[in-house]
Design an enzyme around this catalytic site. Sequence first.
Site, PDB file in Angstrom:
ATOM      1  N   HIS A  61      86.194  68.401   7.588  1.00 14.06           N
ATOM      2  CA  HIS A  61      86.594  68.747   6.223  1.00 14.06           C
ATOM      3  C   HIS A  61      88.107  68.915   6.111  1.00 14.06           C
ATOM      4  O   HIS A  61      88.846  68.909   7.104  1.00 14.06           O
ATOM      5  CB  HIS A  61      85.878  70.018   5.764  1.00 14.06           C
ATOM      6  CG  HIS A  61      86.232  71.256   6.531  1.00 14.06           C
ATOM      7  ND1 HIS A  61      87.448  71.894   6.439  1.00 14.06           N
ATOM      8  CD2 HIS A  61      85.500  71.999   7.416  1.00 14.06           C
ATOM      9  CE1 HIS A  61      87.457  72.959   7.198  1.00 14.06           C
ATOM     10  NE2 HIS A  61      86.289  73.036   7.819  1.00 14.06           N
TER      11      HIS A  61
ATOM     12  N   CYS B 124      84.230  74.091  12.805  1.00 12.08           N
ATOM     13  CA  CYS B 124      84.342  72.792  12.145  1.00 12.08           C
ATOM     14  C   CYS B 124      85.537  72.004  12.679  1.00 12.08           C
ATOM     15  O   CYS B 124      86.393  72.538  13.391  1.00 12.08           O
ATOM     16  CB  CYS B 124      84.495  72.972  10.644  1.00 12.08           C
ATOM     17  SG  CYS B 124      83.022  73.612   9.824  1.00 12.08           S
TER      18      CYS B 124
END
Length: 384
Positions: free
Chosen positions: A298, A315
């Site tokens: 992301h 992440c």
Amino acid sequence: MFLTAGCGSVTARAPAPAPPSVQVWPAFDGKNARTDRGLVVRARGGTLGSVLAYAEGRPVPGRLDAARTTWRSDWTLRPGTEHTVTATATRPGAPSAVAVGRFRTRTAQRTFRVASAVPLPGETVGVGMPIILTFDTPVRDRAAVERALEVRAERPVEGAWRWIDDTRAIYRTKEFWPARQRVTVVAHLAGVRAAPGVYGTADHLLSFTVGRAQTSTVDTRTHQMTVRRDGRVAQRMAISAGMGTTHEYTTTSGVHLTMDKGNPVRMISPGRSKGDPGYYDLLIDHAVRISDSGEYVHAKDNVWAQGRVNVSHGCINSRPDQAAWFYAGSLRGDPVTITGTDRELEWHNGWGYWQLSWEEWLKGSALRRPAPATGTPAQPLPQR
């Protein structure tokens, strides 16, 4: 007077061989025929010349054996349906035998079907994409159901089904799908016995397209991500991965698949309440999910860390413009291989199916052998 008797030679004629005959199972005129063993036509004393079988006007697909003495339907028979058969047996020097008749299959009292399927019909997917079928009732005879699952590809590849539980079967290829081709899945469930008294009444058809070959590699030690399309580098991205201070905050290493995406995606710290240390509740832009344990690729504006140090909660984050580029070009099923951490991706975490070796994958098949993605049944129907 003397009488003499003479012996003359008499040649007895050999009996004429019986003409060929045709046997059909289920038997003609039956009103409650079984569905799960299909249709079988045999020639006795000759070979089959032709077999024409129909289920309420629709052809029943089948094939002859090499000796041309036995014809079998490819799949089980549709319940509660009238079937008609015309078959011819021949032998040189003998009259042909013709069998013409009909029978009706029994009606299913309890039924099962495909409740959901992945990919979606008409979807374009990545080269690592699995096929996931979820049934609406527990399957007890997994072999019977798996035998009815057909995968056709324009460029056939080796693949196999693996059962995750009693309601889900997953198809994975041995190697990634060849790019740019159409794949069709047919679950020939009509007449299949999934459990005692439970039969399929309708087939399920699904077609999708494998798109371009995009694969990504992430090295958490060098903090770099490389995206390749059709073998060529399309993008190099500086990234920051999980900080690794806890198991939860450690990025998983292994072959991930992109599963879905959102812009934005709300991310909340698991197991924490507002006010607890480490609590967060954020809207994150251009997020592409790669596991079920909260991992995404992301956007993040902490460019000071990207390419230098791992500071995320697990992440993979990258520069906003590059994350937007990755988001826009991602298809479900694109492989993302991450290395450099001591936390391994579990094969059942999201779509981590490529974490299993091919030999391990086959152990989950009820047939225990690979099924090529072609237009032929994975295995013949059991004999009567």
